[in-house]
Design a protein around this motif. Structure first.
Motif, PDB file in Angstrom:
ATOM      1  N   PHE A  92       0.865  -1.184   0.000  1.00  0.00           N
ATOM      2  CA  PHE A  92       0.000   0.000   0.000  1.00  0.00           C
ATOM      3  C   PHE A  92       0.897   1.228   0.000  1.00  0.00           C
ATOM      4  O   PHE A  92       1.204   1.818   1.037  1.00  0.00           O
ATOM      5  CB  PHE A  92      -0.915  -0.019   1.222  1.00  0.00           C
ATOM      6  N   VAL A  93       1.368   1.597  -1.181  1.00  0.00           N
ATOM      7  CA  VAL A  93       2.347   2.684  -1.316  1.00  0.00           C
ATOM      8  C   VAL A  93       1.795   3.999  -0.787  1.00  0.00           C
ATOM      9  O   VAL A  93       2.494   4.746  -0.092  1.00  0.00           O
ATOM     10  CB  VAL A  93       2.774   2.833  -2.790  1.00  0.00           C
ATOM     11  N   LEU A  94       0.540   4.292  -1.091  1.00  0.00           N
ATOM     12  CA  LEU A  94      -0.057   5.545  -0.634  1.00  0.00           C
ATOM     13  C   LEU A  94      -0.103   5.605   0.890  1.00  0.00           C
ATOM     14  O   LEU A  94       0.022   6.669   1.481  1.00  0.00           O
ATOM     15  CB  LEU A  94      -1.470   5.698  -1.210  1.00  0.00           C
ATOM     16  N   GLY A  95      -0.236   4.427   1.523  1.00  0.00           N
ATOM     17  CA  GLY A  95      -0.229   4.375   2.983  1.00  0.00           C
ATOM     18  C   GLY A  95       1.093   4.847   3.550  1.00  0.00           C
ATOM     19  O   GLY A  95       1.145   5.468   4.624  1.00  0.00           O
ATOM     20  N   GLY A  96       2.182   4.568   2.829  1.00  0.00           N
ATOM     21  CA  GLY A  96       3.493   5.047   3.253  1.00  0.00           C
ATOM     22  C   GLY A  96       3.566   6.564   3.233  1.00  0.00           C
ATOM     23  O   GLY A  96       4.152   7.179   4.127  1.00  0.00           O
ATOM     24  N   TYR A  97       2.954   7.173   2.226  1.00  0.00           N
ATOM     25  CA  TYR A  97       2.919   8.635   2.143  1.00  0.00           C
ATOM     26  C   TYR A  97       2.081   9.226   3.271  1.00  0.00           C
ATOM     27  O   TYR A  97       2.439  10.254   3.854  1.00  0.00           O
ATOM     28  CB  TYR A  97       2.366   9.079   0.793  1.00  0.00           C
ATOM     29  N   ILE A  98       0.954   8.573   3.576  1.00  0.00           N
ATOM     30  CA  ILE A  98       0.092   9.061   4.660  1.00  0.00           C
ATOM     31  C   ILE A  98       0.836   9.008   5.993  1.00  0.00           C
ATOM     32  O   ILE A  98       0.865   9.981   6.747  1.00  0.00           O
ATOM     33  CB  ILE A  98      -1.201   8.221   4.730  1.00  0.00           C
ATOM     34  N   ALA A  99       1.454   7.857   6.279  1.00  0.00           N
ATOM     35  CA  ALA A  99       2.223   7.716   7.516  1.00  0.00           C
ATOM     36  C   ALA A  99       3.411   8.666   7.528  1.00  0.00           C
ATOM     37  O   ALA A  99       3.735   9.272   8.558  1.00  0.00           O
ATOM     38  CB  ALA A  99       2.701   6.269   7.669  1.00  0.00           C
ATOM     39  N   GLY A 100       4.064   8.816   6.378  1.00  0.00           N
ATOM     40  CA  GLY A 100       5.211   9.716   6.288  1.00  0.00           C
ATOM     41  C   GLY A 100       4.834  11.158   6.550  1.00  0.00           C
ATOM     42  O   GLY A 100       5.530  11.875   7.276  1.00  0.00           O
TER      43      GLY A 100
END
Length: 222
Positions: A92-100
């Motif tokens: 879930f690549v977008l999840g990495g951006y959200i967490a980041g």
């Protein structure tokens, strides 16, 4: 990707955990524990590695660098674990951006320190190493080139931050991502890069006035 309740819960949990991890400011911890002082009372008033270097020296600055860089990486690792264990999603690549983004906001507006933190360069670097190493490598090269030419960390950081969304967009296009992914990834990088530039507004004023100190120059009490 199906938005199940557990998947939504994994996003919420990862965002909260990332923010709390991001809120741990190593410049403040080191300055208070080892020097019984608040780094925000010195130099630029920023709770970051550069001000630690100018005020307390190389070793405290090195520990600050390692801590702030690592917490961005840890935030992404824990987020990925939550997406997998709670949301049942392994990629879930977008999840990495959200967490980041949440980890970045925690660093800049830390709940533990009255919402007054650093400018987010190191934590952003740690996040990028985890979610987009190619973009990190390119903007780090930009940072390095500007720094070698100026010996000023702030203008190097500003240059890298301006380049961040541009490089993200271009690399996504070259890699053949769909338009939705390109827009979303670029939007997240623009939000982080834009906020970093905004947080450097004091540095920009000093740069324009020719008063921004170069690396190695000591900070003074505010």
């Amino acid at each position: 990707m199906e938005m199940t309740p557990l998947f939504i819960l994994s996003i919420v949990l990862s965002a909260i955990v990332a923010y709390l991890i991001g809120s741990i400011n190593f410049a403040l911890v080191i300055s208070k524990v080892f020097y019984h002082k608040d780094i925000r009372d010195y130099g630029s008033g920023n709770a970051g590695m550069t001000n630690m270097l100018r005020t307390f020296g190389k070793l405290p600055a090195l520990f600050t660098l390692i801590g702030d860089l690592t917490k961005g990486m840890v935030a992404i690792l824990i987020a990925r674990l939550l997406f997998w264990l709670v949301g049942g999603v392994s990629q879930f690549v977008l999840g990495g951006y959200i967490a980041g983004l949440c980890a970045f906001l925690g660093h800049v507006f830390p709940i533990y320190y009255g919402f007054k933190g650093g400018k987010g360069i190191l934590v952003t670097s740690g996040i990028l190493i985890m979610i987009d190493p190619l973009t990190f490598g390119i903007i780090f090269l930009i940072f390095l080139i500007v720094f070698i030419g100026t010996k000023i960390i702030s203008i190097s950081s500003i240059s890298a931050s301006i380049a961040y969304p541009i490089v993200t967009c271009v690399t996504r296009i070259i890699q053949g991502y769909d338009i939705t992914t390109i827009v979303l990834h670029t939007a997240f990088s623009l939000a982080i890069g834009g906020l970093v530039v905004y947080l450097h507004r004091g540095n920009i004023k000093r740069l324009l006035a020719g008063e921004e100190p170069k690396i190695g120059q000591k900070g003074k009490m505010k």
